[in-house]
Design an enzyme around this catalytic site. Structure first.
Site, short mmCIF file in Angstrom:
data_model
loop_
_atom_site.label_atom_id
_atom_site.label_comp_id
_atom_site.label_asym_id
_atom_site.label_seq_id
_atom_site.Cartn_x
_atom_site.Cartn_y
_atom_site.Cartn_z
N TRP A 108 0.69 -0.96 -0.22
CA TRP A 108 -0.15 0.37 -0.22
C TRP A 108 0.71 1.41 -0.11
CZ3 TRP A 108 -1.81 2.44 5.01
CH2 TRP A 108 -3.26 3.45 4.55
N ALA B 268 -5.88 -5.04 7.65
CA ALA B 268 -7.53 -4.16 7.05
C ALA B 268 -8.47 -4.84 6.36
CB ALA B 268 -6.87 -2.76 6.61
N LYS C 191 -13.25 -1.80 6.30
CA LYS C 191 -13.38 -2.27 5.94
C LYS C 191 -14.32 -3.48 5.91
CE LYS C 191 -10.19 -0.37 3.40
NZ LYS C 191 -9.34 -0.10 2.76
N ASP D 8 0.18 -5.78 9.48
CA ASP D 8 -0.82 -4.48 9.63
C ASP D 8 -2.34 -5.50 8.23
OD1 ASP D 8 -3.05 -2.67 8.29
OD2 ASP D 8 -1.37 -1.86 7.46
C1 LMR Z 1 -6.92 2.01 -0.63
O1 LMR Z 1 -6.23 1.13 -0.31
O2 LMR Z 1 -7.57 2.39 -1.52
C2 LMR Z 1 -7.98 1.78 0.92
O3 LMR Z 1 -7.11 1.58 2.10
C3 LMR Z 1 -8.12 3.49 0.61
C4 LMR Z 1 -6.78 4.29 0.63
O4 LMR Z 1 -6.78 5.17 2.29
O5 LMR Z 1 -6.02 4.40 0.59
#
Ligand code: LMR
Length: 394
Positions: free
Chosen positions: A127, A210, A243, A208
């Site tokens: 991410w 999520a 989520k 992490d």
């Molecule tokens: C994403 O990866 O799209 C979500 O977790 C939203 C974000 O904050 O980036």
């Protein structure tokens, strides 16, 4: 003074959100930001959440402060959901945080307070905000191999070879499940091998998580975290309820620190509370209270589990339908990994030029690196998106 500021480049997810919003075409498809969408294209408030909120509204008598760490009942409820039987509360320090991002940020701040001279190992890809936060806070980090872009599969050998290079004082960032952006998850054997590497090298895992409940199921998605918790003396875990409870904007997160015993637990707890104090004093409470209420009321919890399973199985179905539609539309035998992947995301084998063509010529929005939010698709849009992908030569 403020004139000294340079323009800030938004990250690629946020940039795409703005571009989508400003696109006037009616048949545009948003497969960018990671939010779940129903068949109707909405991101609804879960029924169990709405009911918990109604009860809280009816019964709450004060909005006074909770505590720097947030509500201990929330730590316990969400911590138990993540850790299951491996939750040994005598060694766990916990703070509520604004979302999973808040948990990750506080985890990094906590690592920095240890004054360790190590580095954080980040899967490639990950991410984008992971690397952004590490860089912004001046935390040394490096990538480890994670996915083979040619096959879309886990680069197991590359990953394990790279992580062998970790040392005491380093932190290994892992996605608990539903890897963002690839959807490629570790199996239990992989977790076992990573735990062994951490044992040998002394590196500490930072997990992490999520998307618990969006992959194989609530319990299965937590198996890796639980294996680490049962094996290693120390670990950090950041959990998000954005989520799985659909509480995105309420910012509900939890940072757990698994420590090596009660003395360390108390010191770590104090440090984490101080980090909250320095950042925002008290963490947000409303969403955390909703989660606590849902998890502690058998009926609300049952309803939530049903809704979560509806979301999970819908995503699984969309993954299957999308992979088949792509195979059919392109005549190529390369999309099976999308069906095998877990959670909301998959990575298309697309260049930035492909991604731009998808957006500009077809109104299909995916992130620059080819990340596509499968949970943003629907039975109606799958043929349109598959045709667009074929016409862009992906
Ligand atoms: C994403 O990866 O799209 C979500 O977790 C939203 C974000 O904050 O980036």
């Amino acid at each position: 003074m403020l004139g000294r500021l340079q323009p800030t480049a938004p990250d690629k997810i946020l940039k795409l959100m703005a571009m989508f919003r400003d696109d006037p075409r009616i048949n545009k498809v948003d497969l960018g930001v990671g939010v779940y969408r129903s068949a109707e294209g909405t991101t609804p408030v879960l029924r169990a959440v709405a009911e918990a909120e109604a009860q809280i509204l009816r019964d709450q008598t004060t909005k006074s402060y909770t505590a720097l760490a947030g509500d201990p009942a929330f730590h316990q409820a969400l911590g138990d959901l993540v850790l299951g039987d491996t939750a040994d509360w005598s060694r766990i320090a916990a703070i509520a945080t604004p979302g999973g991002t808040g948990a990750f940020r506080q985890a990094i701040e906590l690592v920095r307070r240890t004054k360790s001279d190590g580095q954080v190992w980040v899967p490639d890809p990950s991410w984008p905000n992971h690397a952004a936060i590490l860089s912004e806070t001046g935390t040394p980090w490096r990538s480890y191999r994670y996915v083979d872009r040619n096959t879309g599969m886990l680069d197991r050998d590359g990953m394990l070879t790279d992580l062998q290079g970790a040392k005491r004082g380093d932190v290994v960032l892992l996605h608990g499940c539903c890897h963002n952006p690839t959807g490629v998850d570790l199996d239990l054997k992989d977790w076992d091998q990573i735990a062994a590497i951490c044992e040998q090298t002394g590196a500490m895992p930072l997990i992490d998580i999520a998307y618990q409940g969006f992959g194989r199921g609530l319990e299965q998605d937590a198996q890796g975290v639980r294996l680490i918790a049962s094996r290693l003396p120390e670990a950090l875990i950041g959990a998000s309820c954005s989520k799985n409870f659909g509480l995105y904007r309420e910012r509900v997160g939890l940072l757990l620190a698994l420590t090596d015993g009660q003395t360390q637990q108390a010191v770590t707890q104090g440090a984490m509370e101080w980090l909250n104090r320095l950042s925002y004093a008290f963490p947000p409470d409303h969403g955390a209270r909703v989660v606590t209420k849902v998890l502690s009321s058998p009926q609300l919890c049952d309803n939530w589990l049903t809704e979560l399973e509806e979301m999970r199985s819908r995503i699984e179905r969309l993954r299957r339908q999308f992979a088949h539609a792509l195979t059919e539309a392109t005549g190529r035998d390369r999309y099976g990994y999308i069906e095998r992947g877990k959670g909301m995301f998959c990575l298309l084998p697309a260049t930035p030029d492909h991604v731009a063509a998808l957006r500009e010529s077809h109104g299909v929005y995916v992130i620059d690196d080819g990340r596509l939010n499968v949970a943003g698709l629907s039975e109606d849009t799958i043929p349109q998106v598959a045709a667009a992908i074929r016409s862009c030569g992906i």
